[in-house]
Design an enzyme around this catalytic site. Structure first.
Site, PDB file in Angstrom:
ATOM      1  N   ASP A   1       6.727 -14.367  27.259  1.00  0.00           N
ATOM      2  CA  ASP A   1       8.136 -13.981  27.266  1.00  0.00           C
ATOM      3  C   ASP A   1       8.848 -14.502  26.024  1.00  0.00           C
ATOM      4  O   ASP A   1       9.127 -15.698  25.918  1.00  0.00           O
ATOM      5  CB  ASP A   1       8.813 -14.525  28.523  1.00  0.00           C
TER       6      ASP A   1
ATOM      7  N   ASP B   1      12.012  -8.430  23.114  1.00  0.00           N
ATOM      8  CA  ASP B   1      11.741  -9.185  24.344  1.00  0.00           C
ATOM      9  C   ASP B   1      10.466  -8.713  25.021  1.00  0.00           C
ATOM     10  O   ASP B   1      10.442  -7.666  25.670  1.00  0.00           O
ATOM     11  CB  ASP B   1      12.928  -9.053  25.300  1.00  0.00           C
TER      12      ASP B   1
END
Length: 494
Positions: free
Chosen positions: A101, A319
């Site tokens: 992440d 992201d």
């Protein structure tokens, strides 16, 4: 190979020139040497090699190098919808599967006392729970510990008056959340310096021990042990390892989109001649970049540039923790209209569950137009149809493909998730404050560079990075064998 030969040459030159160098700086030229081999010279060769090999490992670790993590998972929301890696934490080490992440900063894993954490996973992985009491190297991070302040930069950190633990609470964009406390323990990894593998290298890192989870985090169908945050703040593992001189402040990934997913994730810079770079927007909590315009079939869309500006929580974010891609209303509508107009003569447009879809009897690559996202610095990200479409189902044997970009209402935010990031090399250069990318077949090997603490660049042919596996040891450890040979020769004269 050239980098290896240079390294060995430097070592040999240093050994030869050492007395002259010492005397030229005004230090005594005569050095007292203590015998390390018994006077009777009765020392097994295996003992000597073992000692030198151990020292060799310490020397290599002090230089820093490329750290490789295995990658599994896929962008496909109908299969997995995330990419994850395996970490080894604690003493003795245990395996933990964590989502990769770049949209958050902290590494955290489920703790033994976790409330509501999933017990099983539909990803066919064995979930584990971290127990600080079962690791001989684990220590809780107290409120007075300076490292607790790192967490305050990255989360809603606080201190428990009752037990003096540095606590945290995270809330993610999908509504899920987790809370717990920070611990310090050993992270074990394989490092490559030059052409040499240093297996089972270790570093002390601070990470979260999750005691509570909510939302999608508790669902077992795609459950993992935690989240591996690759943000820029001090609590991120990339920042912690860089501060210890073990890794450069740059990391790279290449996420495979087809054939089961997987890919490459390294602490180091993947070197590719077709890379383009755009500056990071300064002073942002995420990896924000300046998106200037979107083009379909080479034609810029009629979108006001202010839609993409970065201010007050708005802007464009890279992201990996997001599966799809998201556009604000003002950009989404003209984007979908341009795609639909370009293919209206060849496909049948349909709306499915609020998404714009198309019934297609042939390959999407033959029908749908190319798209480019145009960023500051003249860098463009070129998207193939599979980078903005998702195959949803089949109707009477005919494929239905839908726009993978989703609409965000009442927010001027653009999020580029795995749908767009896959099948590309991405480099996050935290020193140069820039992000680079290049379209790439992520099943192929790559070259990786890491700048060591001495300022020298180490190049690794990442053919050593096999798919979904840790680096394999080279057939011949050139640097290591040379060091051992030199030390053996020196010891013979002691």
């Amino acid at each position: 190979m050239a980098a290896v030969r240079v390294t060995v040459s430097v070592l040999i030159c240093c050994l030869i020139l050492l007395p002259a160098a010492v005397s030229s700086f005004g230090f005594p030229a005569a050095l007292k040497l203590e015998r390390v081999i018994p006077a009777n010279h009765e020392m097994e060769l295996s003992q000597l090699m073992a000692r030198d090999k151990a020292r060799h490992g310490r020397l290599l670790q002090s230089l820093g190098g490329v750290i490789d993590f295995p990658v599994d998972g896929t962008f496909d929301p109908f299969v997995v919808g995330l990419y994850y890696t395996k970490l080894r934490l604690g003493s003795p080490p245990k395996d933990f599967y964590v989502q990769v992440d770049t949209g958050s900063d902290v590494l955290w894993v489920s703790c033994a006392s976790c409330n509501g954490c999933p017990q099983t996973s539909g990803l066919q992985i064995q979930l584990n729970f971290f127990d600080p009491g079962n690791s001989v190297t684990a220590t809780p991070v107290s409120c007075s510990d300076q490292r607790c302040s790192w967490g305050i930069q990255s989360s809603d950190s606080g201190c428990s008056v009752q037990n003096n633990l540095c606590a945290y609470t995270f809330q993610y964009g999908d509504g899920s959340g987790t809370s717990g406390f920070y611990v310090s323990d050993v992270l074990q990894f394989d490092m490559i310096v030059g052409s040499s593998l240093v297996p089972n290298s270790t570093a002390q890192v601070v990470f979260g021990c999750s005691t509570s989870q909510t939302g999608d985090l508790v669902k077992s169908d795609r459950a993992v042990d935690g989240i591996f945050g690759f943000g820029q703040q001090g609590m991120s593992v990339i920042s912690q390892l860089a501060s210890q001189g073990l890794a450069p402040r740059v990391f790279s990934h290449c996420l495979k989109g087809e054939n089961g997913g997987g890919g490459i994730l390294v602490l180091g810079e993947i070197v590719e001649p077709n890379m383009v770079f755009t500056p990071l927007v300064p002073s942002q909590p995420h990896y924000n970049v300046n998106l200037l315009s979107i083009s379909v079939n080479g034609q810029p869309l009629p979108i006001n540039p202010s839609v993409f500006s970065t201010s007050n929580g708005q802007g464009t974010i890279i992201d990996t923790g997001t599966t799809l891609a998201y556009l604000s209303e003002a950009a989404y509508v003209p984007f979908v209209e341009a795609i639909t107009n370009a293919v209206s003569q060849s496909v049948r447009p349909v709306v499915s569950k609020g998404n714009q879809c198309y019934v297609i009897a042939t390959s999407v690559a033959d029908i749908f137009p190319p798209v480019s996202l145009n960023f500051a610095g003249g860098a463009s990200m070129f998207l193939n149809p599979q980078d903005y479409l998702i195959q949803q189902n089949n109707v009477g044997g005919t494929a239905v493909w839908c726009i993978g970009f989703q609409r965000i209402q009442n927010q001027g935010i653009t999020i580029l998730g795995d749908l767009v990031l896959k099948d590309k090399i991405f480099v996050y250069d935290l020193v140069g404050q820039r992000i680079g990318w290049a379209n790439y077949d992520c099943s192929m090997s790559v070259n990786v560079s890491a700048t060591s603490s001495s300022g020298r660049s180490e190049y690794v042919n990442a053919g050593q990075f096999s798919d979904n596996a840790a680096p394999q040891k080279p057939s011949m450890d050139i640097v290591g064998n040379t060091l051992i040979l030199l030390l053996m020769v020196i010891n013979m004269f002691l």
